[in-house]
Design an enzyme around this catalytic site. Structure first.
Site, PDB file in Angstrom:
ATOM      1  N   THR A  95       0.859  -1.191   0.000  1.00  0.00           N
ATOM      2  CA  THR A  95       0.000   0.000   0.000  1.00  0.00           C
ATOM      3  C   THR A  95       0.894   1.239   0.000  1.00  0.00           C
ATOM      4  OG1 THR A  95      -1.668  -1.176   1.294  1.00  0.00           O
ATOM      5  CG2 THR A  95      -1.866   1.224   1.171  1.00  0.00           C
ATOM      6  N   LYS A 170      -7.035   2.035  -3.054  1.00  0.00           N
ATOM      7  CA  LYS A 170      -6.678   1.406  -1.764  1.00  0.00           C
ATOM      8  C   LYS A 170      -6.680   2.451  -0.643  1.00  0.00           C
ATOM      9  CE  LYS A 170      -4.983  -1.366   1.287  1.00  0.00           C
ATOM     10  NZ  LYS A 170      -5.945  -2.166   2.041  1.00  0.00           N
ATOM     11  N   LYS A 238      -0.017   5.192   8.404  1.00  0.00           N
ATOM     12  CA  LYS A 238       0.624   5.563   7.121  1.00  0.00           C
ATOM     13  C   LYS A 238      -0.439   5.750   6.037  1.00  0.00           C
ATOM     14  CE  LYS A 238       1.713   2.020   4.848  1.00  0.00           C
ATOM     15  NZ  LYS A 238       1.117   1.060   3.928  1.00  0.00           N
TER      16      LYS A 238
HETATM   17  N1  NDP Z   1      -1.449  -6.552   7.373  1.00  0.00           N
HETATM   18  C1  NDP Z   1      -2.541  -6.239   6.682  1.00  0.00           C
HETATM   19  O1  NDP Z   1      -3.679  -6.535   7.119  1.00  0.00           O
HETATM   20  C2  NDP Z   1      -2.460  -5.552   5.377  1.00  0.00           C
HETATM   21  C3  NDP Z   1      -1.335  -4.863   4.974  1.00  0.00           C
HETATM   22  N2  NDP Z   1      -1.344  -4.244   3.750  1.00  0.00           N
HETATM   23  C4  NDP Z   1      -0.172  -3.522   3.269  1.00  0.00           C
HETATM   24  O2  NDP Z   1       0.764  -4.511   2.843  1.00  0.00           O
HETATM   25  C5  NDP Z   1       2.088  -4.069   3.138  1.00  0.00           C
HETATM   26  C6  NDP Z   1       2.764  -5.090   4.046  1.00  0.00           C
HETATM   27  O3  NDP Z   1       1.999  -5.193   5.216  1.00  0.00           O
HETATM   28  P1  NDP Z   1       2.345  -6.256   6.358  1.00  0.00           P
HETATM   29  O4  NDP Z   1       2.749  -7.532   5.741  1.00  0.00           O
HETATM   30  O5  NDP Z   1       1.217  -6.215   7.300  1.00  0.00           O
HETATM   31  O6  NDP Z   1       3.610  -5.548   7.011  1.00  0.00           O
HETATM   32  P2  NDP Z   1       4.786  -6.122   7.915  1.00  0.00           P
HETATM   33  O7  NDP Z   1       5.225  -4.978   8.733  1.00  0.00           O
HETATM   34  O8  NDP Z   1       4.379  -7.388   8.570  1.00  0.00           O
HETATM   35  O9  NDP Z   1       5.920  -6.483   6.829  1.00  0.00           O
HETATM   36  C7  NDP Z   1       6.618  -5.465   6.151  1.00  0.00           C
HETATM   37  C8  NDP Z   1       7.572  -6.070   5.146  1.00  0.00           C
HETATM   38  O10 NDP Z   1       8.306  -5.003   4.519  1.00  0.00           O
HETATM   39  C9  NDP Z   1       9.701  -5.272   4.683  1.00  0.00           C
HETATM   40  N3  NDP Z   1      10.456  -4.020   4.737  1.00  0.00           N
HETATM   41  C10 NDP Z   1      10.233  -2.962   5.528  1.00  0.00           C
HETATM   42  N4  NDP Z   1      11.123  -1.975   5.273  1.00  0.00           N
HETATM   43  C11 NDP Z   1      11.932  -2.446   4.298  1.00  0.00           C
HETATM   44  C12 NDP Z   1      13.028  -1.897   3.589  1.00  0.00           C
HETATM   45  N5  NDP Z   1      13.480  -0.667   3.835  1.00  0.00           N
HETATM   46  N6  NDP Z   1      13.628  -2.657   2.654  1.00  0.00           N
HETATM   47  C13 NDP Z   1      13.174  -3.905   2.391  1.00  0.00           C
HETATM   48  N7  NDP Z   1      12.136  -4.485   3.011  1.00  0.00           N
HETATM   49  C14 NDP Z   1      11.516  -3.754   3.954  1.00  0.00           C
HETATM   50  C15 NDP Z   1       9.814  -6.074   5.968  1.00  0.00           C
HETATM   51  O11 NDP Z   1      11.059  -6.742   6.021  1.00  0.00           O
HETATM   52  P3  NDP Z   1      11.685  -7.227   7.428  1.00  0.00           P
HETATM   53  O12 NDP Z   1      11.033  -8.535   7.741  1.00  0.00           O
HETATM   54  O13 NDP Z   1      13.131  -7.323   7.169  1.00  0.00           O
HETATM   55  O14 NDP Z   1      11.344  -6.156   8.446  1.00  0.00           O
HETATM   56  C16 NDP Z   1       8.623  -7.006   5.791  1.00  0.00           C
HETATM   57  O15 NDP Z   1       8.908  -8.041   4.874  1.00  0.00           O
HETATM   58  C17 NDP Z   1       1.947  -2.673   3.741  1.00  0.00           C
HETATM   59  O16 NDP Z   1       2.069  -1.731   2.711  1.00  0.00           O
HETATM   60  C18 NDP Z   1       0.541  -2.680   4.317  1.00  0.00           C
HETATM   61  O17 NDP Z   1       0.009  -1.387   4.410  1.00  0.00           O
HETATM   62  C19 NDP Z   1      -2.414  -4.309   2.901  1.00  0.00           C
HETATM   63  C20 NDP Z   1      -3.528  -5.001   3.249  1.00  0.00           C
HETATM   64  C21 NDP Z   1      -3.666  -5.644   4.531  1.00  0.00           C
HETATM   65  O1  SSN Z   2      -4.634  -2.480   4.444  1.00  0.00           O
HETATM   66  C1  SSN Z   2      -5.160  -3.254   5.251  1.00  0.00           C
HETATM   67  C2  SSN Z   2      -6.532  -3.638   5.121  1.00  0.00           C
HETATM   68  C3  SSN Z   2      -7.019  -4.527   6.211  1.00  0.00           C
HETATM   69  C4  SSN Z   2      -8.401  -5.027   5.885  1.00  0.00           C
HETATM   70  O2  SSN Z   2      -8.916  -4.783   4.776  1.00  0.00           O
HETATM   71  O3  SSN Z   2      -8.970  -5.697   6.769  1.00  0.00           O
END
Ligand code: NDP
Ligand code: SSN
Length: 290
Positions: A95, A170, A238
């Site tokens: 996102t 989104k 964010k």
């Molecule tokens: N969780 C949710 O319900 C949802 C999340 N999203 C979106 O999806 C994305 C991921 O979310 P989520 O999985 O929850 O987040 P997490 O915080 O669990 O994971 C973040 C990921 O990004 C990586 N990362 C962070 N900074 C860097 C960097 N500088 N360079 C390389 N890799 C990096 C982390 O690596 P490392 O393990 O090394 O820290 C990790 O793999 C976000 O944009 C979020 O807004 C969208 C829908 C639903």
């Molecule tokens: O970006 C996160 C969305 C979480 C949700 O749709 O429940």
């Protein structure tokens, strides 16, 4: 079909695991490489840099925390740009804002690659169950080629046209969700503080026009002050910040979203950023006790 996967956080881990379960060959990379181990146990291959993944796979998906992570994985040393070339496809499902997506699109297509943005609606459980909603935009041929993977990851894939539209859709969706979560949190605290049962409030809400999976799913744990992270609060804040910037660009007044953003910021300042975004209720409880 072989898929590269960059980013194994809450979402990336569940999504790549799902692809493996459905017979895809998956090659993974994560900044913290040890997080690849569990995927490798389930049959994934691992590479040490994003560039190596791109070299190995024709289609690579990324799910990274925020705009700065999405840009870093593409533009930094050993990043995506070093190996992207004619015919290769890159799909960023993080996102981010439209500006970030457009920058990535320009760089990828400038080297002959193809780009789709595909942020997702739905959280950890829908990701595990292949029930996400995919908000894709960009290269139409790559979108169509990726449908077998999207069908495993999600229950519906929207194609929204030019790059930027997926990011914007989104942000609008998450702006609504973050605002709703704040109204809900205030309602639960108000019920409790005024001598009502917050659990009974959940039953009342569930029977009326405001029933929805988010209230139903998060309410009981919020009433128990339990916030295991499905969607981390720092990511929701964010998204509010990026949605408010989109509002600024388009001169859309969004006082409700702005107030919700303040509550998420307050929750972050209380050290709640890594908990589920429903922990924003703690900021409401905190302010009520001031
Ligand atoms: N969780 C949710 O319900 C949802 C999340 N999203 C979106 O999806 C994305 C991921 O979310 P989520 O999985 O929850 O987040 P997490 O915080 O669990 O994971 C973040 C990921 O990004 C990586 N990362 C962070 N900074 C860097 C960097 N500088 N360079 C390389 N890799 C990096 C982390 O690596 P490392 O393990 O090394 O820290 C990790 O793999 C976000 O944009 C979020 O807004 C969208 C829908 C639903
Ligand atoms: O970006 C996160 C969305 C979480 C949700 O749709 O429940």
């Amino acid at each position: 079909m072989e898929i590269g996967f960059l980013g194994l956080g809450i979402m990336g881990k569940a999504m790549s695991m799902n692809l493996l379960k459905h017979g895809f060959k998956v090659t993974v990379w994560n900044r913290t490489l040890s997080k690849c181990d569990e995927l490798v146990e389930h049959g994934a291959s691992v590479c040490e840099t994003p560039a190596q993944v791109i070299k190995k796979c024709n289609i690579t998906i990324a799910v990274l925390s925020d705009p700065s992570a999405a840009l870093s994985v593409v533009f930094d040393k050993d990043g995506v740009l070093e190996q992207i070339c004619e015919g290769k496809g890159y799909i960023d499902m993080s996102t981010v804002d439209a500006e970030t997506s457009l920058k990535i699109n320009q760089a990828i297509t400038g080297k002959g690659g193809r780009f789709v943005e595909g942020p997702v609606s739905g959280s950890k459980k829908p990701a595990e169950d292949g029930q996400l909603i995919i908000l894709a935009a960009g290269d139409k041929a790559l979108f169509e080629e990726s449908i077998p993977a999207f069908d495993v990851l999600g229950k519906k894939s929207f194609y929204l046209g030019e790059v930027g539209n997926g990011a914007k859709m989104k942000l609008v969706v998450n702006m609504v969700m973050g605002s709703m979560m704040n109204a809900f949190a205030e309602g639960l605290v108000l019920a409790d503080k005024s001598g009502l049962s917050a659990d009974t409030l959940l039953d009342v809400l569930d029977l009326g026009a405001m029933t929805n999976p988010m209230f139903k799913g998060k309410g009981p744990s919020m009433n128990k002050s339990s916030y295991p992270p499905a969607f981390p609060l720092k990511h929701q804040q964010k998204d509010m910040r990026l949605a408010l910037a989109l509002g600024d660009e388009n001169a859309v007044s969004m006082p409700v979203a702005a107030a919700a953003n303040e509550a998420f910021k307050k929750a972050r300042s209380l050290g709640l950023g890594d908990l589920d975004f429903s922990a924003v209720i703690e900021a409401v409880r905190f302010s009520k006790e001031d």
